[in-house]
Design a protein around this motif. Structure first.
Motif, PDB file in Angstrom:
ATOM      1  N   MET A 105       0.781  -1.352  -0.140  1.00  0.00           N
ATOM      2  CA  MET A 105       0.049   0.175  -0.068  1.00  0.00           C
ATOM      3  C   MET A 105       0.775   1.222   0.138  1.00  0.00           C
ATOM      4  O   MET A 105       0.503   2.313  -0.685  1.00  0.00           O
ATOM      5  CB  MET A 105      -1.004  -0.005   1.309  1.00  0.00           C
ATOM      6  CG  MET A 105      -1.845   1.149   1.387  1.00  0.00           C
ATOM      7  SD  MET A 105      -2.662   1.390   2.613  1.00  0.00           S
ATOM      8  CE  MET A 105      -1.511   1.673   4.025  1.00  0.00           C
ATOM      9  N   TRP A 106       1.900   1.458   0.910  1.00  0.00           N
ATOM     10  CA  TRP A 106       2.750   2.520   0.895  1.00  0.00           C
ATOM     11  C   TRP A 106       3.677   2.767  -0.350  1.00  0.00           C
ATOM     12  O   TRP A 106       4.154   3.648  -0.607  1.00  0.00           O
ATOM     13  CB  TRP A 106       3.426   2.360   2.055  1.00  0.00           C
ATOM     14  CG  TRP A 106       2.942   2.319   3.576  1.00  0.00           C
ATOM     15  CD1 TRP A 106       1.884   2.864   3.815  1.00  0.00           C
ATOM     16  CD2 TRP A 106       3.485   1.677   4.667  1.00  0.00           C
ATOM     17  NE1 TRP A 106       1.468   2.698   5.217  1.00  0.00           N
ATOM     18  CE2 TRP A 106       2.519   2.069   5.763  1.00  0.00           C
ATOM     19  CE3 TRP A 106       4.441   1.046   5.140  1.00  0.00           C
ATOM     20  CZ2 TRP A 106       2.631   1.490   7.122  1.00  0.00           C
ATOM     21  CZ3 TRP A 106       4.449   0.402   6.292  1.00  0.00           C
ATOM     22  CH2 TRP A 106       3.647   0.775   7.255  1.00  0.00           C
ATOM     23  N   LYS A 108       1.965   7.628  -2.615  1.00  0.00           N
ATOM     24  CA  LYS A 108       2.852   8.557  -2.518  1.00  0.00           C
ATOM     25  C   LYS A 108       2.675   9.849  -2.819  1.00  0.00           C
ATOM     26  O   LYS A 108       2.794  10.675  -2.210  1.00  0.00           O
ATOM     27  CB  LYS A 108       4.117   8.136  -3.405  1.00  0.00           C
ATOM     28  CG  LYS A 108       4.861   6.883  -2.805  1.00  0.00           C
ATOM     29  CD  LYS A 108       5.887   6.294  -3.712  1.00  0.00           C
ATOM     30  CE  LYS A 108       6.531   5.081  -3.138  1.00  0.00           C
ATOM     31  NZ  LYS A 108       7.640   4.656  -3.939  1.00  0.00           N
ATOM     32  N   GLU A 109       1.648  10.045  -3.898  1.00  0.00           N
ATOM     33  CA  GLU A 109       1.170  11.310  -4.236  1.00  0.00           C
ATOM     34  C   GLU A 109       0.399  11.971  -3.269  1.00  0.00           C
ATOM     35  O   GLU A 109       0.347  13.001  -2.998  1.00  0.00           O
ATOM     36  CB  GLU A 109       0.138  11.093  -5.582  1.00  0.00           C
ATOM     37  CG  GLU A 109       1.139  10.828  -6.886  1.00  0.00           C
ATOM     38  CD  GLU A 109       0.260  10.911  -7.777  1.00  0.00           C
ATOM     39  OE1 GLU A 109      -0.963  10.783  -7.978  1.00  0.00           O
ATOM     40  OE2 GLU A 109       0.551   9.998  -9.008  1.00  0.00           O
ATOM     41  N   MET A 141       2.187  19.363   1.489  1.00  0.00           N
ATOM     42  CA  MET A 141       1.825  20.509   1.007  1.00  0.00           C
ATOM     43  C   MET A 141       0.762  21.273   1.680  1.00  0.00           C
ATOM     44  O   MET A 141       0.802  22.312   2.120  1.00  0.00           O
ATOM     45  CB  MET A 141       1.684  20.838  -0.390  1.00  0.00           C
ATOM     46  CG  MET A 141       3.123  20.275  -1.357  1.00  0.00           C
ATOM     47  SD  MET A 141       3.139  20.251  -3.042  1.00  0.00           S
ATOM     48  CE  MET A 141       1.551  19.699  -3.700  1.00  0.00           C
ATOM     49  N   ASN A 142      -0.356  20.553   1.957  1.00  0.00           N
ATOM     50  CA  ASN A 142      -1.495  21.220   2.472  1.00  0.00           C
ATOM     51  C   ASN A 142      -1.179  21.472   4.014  1.00  0.00           C
ATOM     52  O   ASN A 142      -1.823  22.427   4.609  1.00  0.00           O
ATOM     53  CB  ASN A 142      -2.634  20.097   2.578  1.00  0.00           C
ATOM     54  CG  ASN A 142      -3.272  20.276   1.065  1.00  0.00           C
ATOM     55  OD1 ASN A 142      -3.023  21.129   0.132  1.00  0.00           O
ATOM     56  ND2 ASN A 142      -3.871  19.058   0.675  1.00  0.00           N
ATOM     57  N   ARG A 143      -0.557  20.647   4.777  1.00  0.00           N
ATOM     58  CA  ARG A 143      -0.218  21.102   6.075  1.00  0.00           C
ATOM     59  C   ARG A 143       0.675  22.236   6.236  1.00  0.00           C
ATOM     60  O   ARG A 143       0.555  23.103   7.132  1.00  0.00           O
ATOM     61  CB  ARG A 143       0.500  19.855   6.473  1.00  0.00           C
ATOM     62  CG  ARG A 143      -0.550  18.654   7.099  1.00  0.00           C
ATOM     63  CD  ARG A 143       0.350  17.705   8.123  1.00  0.00           C
ATOM     64  NE  ARG A 143       1.642  16.990   7.390  1.00  0.00           N
ATOM     65  CZ  ARG A 143       1.221  15.947   6.734  1.00  0.00           C
ATOM     66  NH1 ARG A 143       0.302  15.393   6.397  1.00  0.00           N
ATOM     67  NH2 ARG A 143       2.324  15.583   6.017  1.00  0.00           N
TER      68      ARG A 143
END
Length: 132
Positions: free
Chosen positions: A60-61, A67-68, A75-77
């Motif tokens: 999954m990782w 990853k995207e 970036m949002n944080r």
């Protein structure tokens, strides 16, 4: 407590999901992010995870979509201007507790902003001071 109540079932489900997500985050941070992709163990380095569960997490990782999502979330944080200072308590729970403490008192938006963005160590951040 009525264990058949839908409210209780929903609350328990939310708690378990949050704990599970936090645990996966801790495992990823410790055993996956710090190691090169080609050197990630095939066998589970975590005692309470089976090899199959570990391999499912690694798959999954490793997907491009995951990853995207991680990059997008990072970036949002960074865009957050007013970081809340509620500690380990959830924001909504913190607001509810403040309202309970100050029963009968009408709380304005500024009062709530002050209560949720004030650090005991550092006080208010500069953007919060400007907003107040």
């Amino acid at each position: 407590m009525n264990t058949d109540s839908e409210t209780i079932k929903t609350a328990c489900k939310d708690i378990l999901q949050k704990n599970s997500k936090n645990r996966r985050h801790q495992i990823k941070k410790k055993y996956f992010d710090t190691i090169a992709t080609n050197k990630v163990s095939i066998k589970s380095p975590v005692p309470d995870l089976t090899d199959g569960e570990w391999q499912a997490l690694v798959e999954m990782w490793s997907t491009p979509r995951h990853k995207e999502t991680c990059v997008s979330n990072k970036m949002n944080r960074e865009k957050v201007v007013y970081n809340q200072r509620t500690g380990s308590r959830h924001y909504t729970t913190h607001i509810f507790a403040i309202k309970e403490e100050r029963k009968g008192e009408e709380l304005s938006t500024i009062d709530l902003l002050k209560a949720t963005h004030n650090s005991k160590k550092h006080g208010f951040s500069e953007p919060v001071k400007t907003a107040i």
